[in-house]
Design an enzyme around this catalytic site. Structure first.
Site, PDB file in Angstrom:
ATOM      1  N   ASP A 306       4.180  -0.600  -2.229  1.00  0.00           N
ATOM      2  CA  ASP A 306       5.464   0.715  -1.752  1.00  0.00           C
ATOM      3  C   ASP A 306       6.470   0.836  -1.524  1.00  0.00           C
ATOM      4  O   ASP A 306       6.859   1.416  -0.454  1.00  0.00           O
ATOM      5  CB  ASP A 306       3.863   1.434  -0.933  1.00  0.00           C
ATOM      6  CG  ASP A 306       4.251   2.821  -1.521  1.00  0.00           C
ATOM      7  OD1 ASP A 306       5.436   3.778  -2.099  1.00  0.00           O
ATOM      8  OD2 ASP A 306       3.232   3.663  -0.711  1.00  0.00           O
ATOM      9  N   GLY A 325       8.443   5.989   4.201  1.00  0.00           N
ATOM     10  CA  GLY A 325       8.742   5.143   3.456  1.00  0.00           C
ATOM     11  C   GLY A 325       8.982   3.883   3.754  1.00  0.00           C
ATOM     12  O   GLY A 325      10.366   3.521   4.565  1.00  0.00           O
TER      13      GLY A 325
HETATM   14 ZN    ZN Z   1       2.022   7.764  -2.375  1.00  0.00          ZN
HETATM   15 ZN    ZN Z   2       4.646   4.645  -3.509  1.00  0.00          ZN
END
Ligand code: ZN
Ligand code: ZN
Length: 444
Positions: A306, A325
């Site tokens: 990710d 993130g």
């Molecule tokens: Zn996600």
């Molecule tokens: Zn993602």
């Protein structure tokens, strides 16, 4: 004709039942021979003594930000980070600007990546137009253009009705729907995990129930439609149990976890602030333990990063406003070796399956193995090399890693895509003939 010979590495390929000291000869992008002491001449030779030679790693979940987010990452910088992390293939999520919801966008992405000549790119296209959760995209056209799966990642597929339609369409193509499991009515406004850390910081928490409620919905729909569901970035103990139980009933479900979820807990936010803010958030120690157990017993199929780059000025905002993130391509292997293999949680062969054979099976591509005539995608790594990760040396354009300054054990030494070395650590590399005594090769 160009040939490359990898000599005397420990060749491990779980899908082929291989684990031994072998040579690998590649020619014109494919593997020609795998045997002990081949002793053949080749255009290029890598001395792999002391190294593990594995099928090239495949990352099912990355954000490369192009088009539209080039201040944070481009295909060139993202794919450079990928090969430095040992990834020979990556699957970029569609939440770019514009969203990858059209065959032309998918095709353009594949072509641009091909020109760069780094890692292979297998796009994941949007489930709904603009990922807005209203109208389904044209799965057949997107699949023909190169999309290997469908997802509205960044957000969940908005309604059960749309998810059922998506699964019916995906089933016809026999491709997975990849779900970012989140019920916004349970997570909305959540900055970190719901619990003591959120309270301490005075920010809203996102409950793990948000993930589990959405996952439960999707499992019911996957069972009813017979479609394949792939769970992105699974993060809670309850989710591990849901996946385990569903698979026992015969539901076609697979799941991935990220290195940050199996290494860190919510406590990391106290120390690292926004650099440890992601969605789903870091969870409790109990959740982390369940994820580790799932990796060990096979409930979880894949490690995916990710990788979510955000330009420094965005991440510099206060915790509550900074985007979710973290980047992760270059730290995945070192973290996995340090926290899974060197701790005795899983074997080296299990790790390699989680990074290569299993993701290849999910996207149904003939990769993730080392066999004669297979694509010559390989990752060479030193499982014992100790190093310190410095994010300012990252090939990514962004710097949002919670692991800056961490000491890791295990590092990529070379990455090979279609028989070409696309990354090598340092310059410990030579061209020439087999077994020349002067060469130092890649071995330490
Ligand atoms: Zn996600
Ligand atoms: Zn993602």
């Amino acid at each position: 004709m160009s040939s490359l010979l990898i000599q005397s590495g420990r060749v491990i390929s779980p899908a082929d039942g291989l684990d031994g000291c072998l040579d690998v000869l590649m020619e014109n992008g494919v593997i020609r021979q795998i045997a002990p002491d081949l002793g053949l001449p080749a255009d290029e030779i890598i001395d792999a003594r002391g190294l593990v030679v594995a099928p090239g790693f495949i990352d099912l979940h990355v954000h490369l930000r192009e088009p539209g987010g080039e201040a944070s990452e481009t295909l060139a910088t993202g794919l450079a980070a990928a090969v430095a992390g040992g990834f020979t293939s990556v699957c970029p999520m569609p939440n770019t600007s514009p969203v990858n919801d059209r065959a032309e966008s998918t095709r353009a992405l594949v072509e641009r990546a091909h020109q760069l000549g780094l890692a292979r790119v297998f796009p994941i296209a949007a489930v709904s137009e603009g990922s807005l959760g209203e109208r389904l995209t044209d799965f057949r056209a997107l699949g023909s253009a190169g999309a290997v799966a469908f997802s509205d990642d960044g957000r969940p597929v908005k309604t059960a009705g749309l998810m059922r339609q998506a699964m019916q369409a995906a089933r016809r193509l026999d491709v997975p729907v990849v779900e970012h499991c989140e019920d916004p009515t349970l997570s909305s406004g959540g900055v970190v995990n719901e619990g003591p850390v959120a309270e301490k910081l005075g920010v809203r928490g996102a409950s793990g129930l948000s993930e589990e409620v959405c996952l439960a919905r999707d499992l019911v729909l996957a069972e009813a439609t017979g479609a394949r569901l792939h769970v992105a970035h699974l993060s809670t103990a309850g989710s591990v149990e849901l996946v385990r139980a569903a698979r026992q009933r015969g539901v076609r479900v697979t799941a991935e976890v990220t290195p940050h979820h199996f290494v860190l807990t919510e406590e990391a936010v106290l120390e690292r602030g926004a650099a440890a803010k992601m969605n789903p958030p870091l969870r409790s120690g109990r959740d982390r333990e369940a994820v580790l157990q799932g990796l060990a017993d096979g409930a979880i199929d894949v490690i995916a990063t990710d990788h979510a780059p955000h330009a420094p000025e965005l991440k510099a905002k206060p915790l509550a406003e900074a985007p979710f993130g973290v980047i992760g391509l270059e730290t995945a292997l070192g973290l996995a070796l340090s926290y899974l293999v060197h701790t005795g949680r899983i074997s080296l062969a299990q790790l390699i399956a989680l990074l290569s054979a299993n993701p290849a099976r999910i996207i149904d591509r003939p990769l993730g193995r080392l066999a004669v005539a297979a694509a010559a995608d390989l990752t060479l790594f030193d499982p014992d090399l100790e190093w310190t990760y410095h994010v300012d040396r990252s090939r990514s354009k962004s710097r949002n890693s919670p692991f800056d300054g961490w000491k890791l054990k295990g590092a990529v030494r070379a990455t090979i895509v279609a028989g070409k070395v696309v990354y090598r650590r340092g310059e410990e590399y030579r061209a020439g003939h087999p077994r020349s005594s002067s060469g130092t090769g890649l071995a330490p």
